[in-house]
Motif scaffolding. Structure first.
Motif, PDB file in Angstrom:
ATOM      1  N   ARG A  39     -44.591  29.433   0.856  1.00 13.03           N
ATOM      2  CA  ARG A  39     -43.827  30.026  -0.248  1.00 13.03           C
ATOM      3  C   ARG A  39     -42.588  30.755   0.294  1.00 13.03           C
ATOM      4  N   ILE A  40     -42.757  31.514   1.361  1.00 10.80           N
ATOM      5  CA  ILE A  40     -41.617  32.239   1.945  1.00 10.80           C
ATOM      6  C   ILE A  40     -40.582  31.244   2.470  1.00 10.80           C
ATOM      7  N   LEU A  43     -38.685  29.568  -0.486  1.00 13.14           N
ATOM      8  CA  LEU A  43     -37.792  30.492  -1.209  1.00 13.14           C
ATOM      9  C   LEU A  43     -36.589  30.875  -0.344  1.00 13.14           C
ATOM     10  N   CYS A 215     -48.784  33.153  -1.948  1.00 10.82           N
ATOM     11  CA  CYS A 215     -49.069  33.828  -0.678  1.00 10.82           C
ATOM     12  C   CYS A 215     -50.456  34.467  -0.786  1.00 10.82           C
ATOM     13  N   ASP A 219     -51.033  36.899   3.937  1.00 12.48           N
ATOM     14  CA  ASP A 219     -49.586  36.596   3.989  1.00 12.48           C
ATOM     15  C   ASP A 219     -48.768  37.787   3.501  1.00 12.48           C
ATOM     16  N   VAL A 279     -37.272  37.621   0.287  1.00  8.69           N
ATOM     17  CA  VAL A 279     -37.112  36.863  -0.964  1.00  8.69           C
ATOM     18  C   VAL A 279     -37.865  37.495  -2.130  1.00  8.69           C
ATOM     19  N   ALA A 280     -38.257  38.776  -1.969  1.00  9.71           N
ATOM     20  CA  ALA A 280     -39.099  39.416  -2.995  1.00  9.71           C
ATOM     21  C   ALA A 280     -38.458  39.379  -4.382  1.00  9.71           C
ATOM     22  N   CYS A 283     -39.155  36.085  -6.068  1.00  5.16           N
ATOM     23  CA  CYS A 283     -40.529  35.572  -5.989  1.00  5.16           C
ATOM     24  C   CYS A 283     -41.298  35.877  -7.281  1.00  5.16           C
ATOM     25  N   TYR A 286     -44.622  37.928  -6.727  1.00  5.75           N
ATOM     26  CA  TYR A 286     -44.483  39.377  -6.552  1.00  5.75           C
ATOM     27  C   TYR A 286     -43.998  40.046  -7.836  1.00  5.75           C
TER      28      TYR A 286
END
Ligand code: SF4
Length: 295
Positions: A39-40, A43, A215, A219, A279-280, A283, A286
């Motif tokens: 995912r990280i 993104l 995540c 993670d 990238v919060a 996301c 999050y």
């Protein structure tokens, strides 16, 4: 990604920060890439041009790069430093740069440098274990050599002599060498295949963010609830505990005139909350958790 210089640090540092040292050495995937959450990775690829980081927040990253240069200079006949290795699995080329390989009569001992905090060092580090075992697999596949152990040389950036003198479970020196479990090669191969599949699938899903794999708590570096023992009129906690009962027991040992009380500190996903993944803000996982809509 744009590197800003909000605190007017020398331009030489800014230019270093803007240099991309990340290399896959011509391979399809690097070891660092496959162990990091898909995912990280997706993104970051999608929002790379909109990402921004100030050079002052990249201190440890810069020192990490500097350490590799310094480590390379430490010549010793029994050690190989900073060697990049490649190997293929199911037609996919994987590459990794190993900090130190010590040649022993029984085989190779792998060591990797890590800058870390005293708190982080005391948590489980599944990604460190996976990374070192993939390096062991690379050594075996590309050089045909046996690996006898994998370890981390941790450099503790916030180490405190005072904490070390009062806490038995605190690292007793600012540098710690930690042995990690060495996996059987077939276990490592299964792990590598699973990670490559996860990254391939996430590339397919990249256009539909909702389909990206979530995540995991590991993670996201989820830290559990903590209980801080506070004293009346003081802002800093006297001591912080992972279990409420331990905090209560500690309060019983204190003078009641100091006004001790317990403050619950809810756990949080450290990596998301501090935007350590970068990238919060984009996301959905999050952002949903901030609204109490955990998926
Ligand atoms: S914000 Fe958290 S959940 Fe989202 S990509 Fe970053 S680490 Fe993963």
């Amino acid at each position: 990604m744009k590197v800003t210089n909000k605190h007017n640090v020398p331009e030489t540092l800014v230019s270093l920060a803007r240099t991309d040292y990340y290399s896959k050495g011509g391979a399809d995937y690097s070891v660092t890439e496959i162990i990091s959450p898909p995912r990280i990775q997706r993104l970051r690829a999608k929002h790379w041009n909109d990402m921004e980081q100030d050079v002052s927040d990249m201190l440890w990253q810069l020192l990490g790069s500097a350490l590799h240069v310094v480590a390379e200079r430490g010549n010793h006949p029994d050690y190989i430093t900073e060697e990049r290795l490649n190997a293929e699995i199911d037609g996919v080329r994987l590459s990794g740069a190993i900090d130190i390989q010590r040649i022993t009569p029984d085989g190779i001992l792998i060591t990797d440098y890590k800058f870390t905090s005293a708190w982080a060092l005391r948590q489980d580090k599944p990604d460190w274990e996976a990374q070192q075992n993939i390096y062991a697999w690379l050594v075996n596949k590309s050089k045909g050599k046996q690996v006898v152990g994998v370890q981390i040389c941790a450099l503790i950036r916030d180490w405190s002599r005072r904490e070390a003198s009062v806490k038995a479970d605190y690292p007793q020196a600012p540098i710690q060498v930690i042995d990690l479990p060495l996996w059987p090669l077939n276990q490592t191969e299964t792990y590598i295949r699973d990670r490559i599949d996860a990254h391939r699938n996430s590339k397919v899903a990249a256009d539909w963010e909702d389909e990206l794999p979530l995540c995991t708590p590991d993670d996201r570096w989820v830290r559990g609830d903590a209980w801080a023992v506070m004293l009346k009129g003081r802002k800093r906690a006297s001591k912080v505990f992972d279990r409420e009962q331990d905090a209560k027991n500690f309060v019983r040992t204190l003078d009641v005139n100091t006004g001790p009380y317990i403050e619950k500190r809810p756990g949080e996903p450290i990596r998301c909350a501090n935007d350590f993944c970068g990238v919060a803000r984009w996301c959905s996982q999050y952002q949903a958790s901030l609204k109490g809509e955990d998926e």
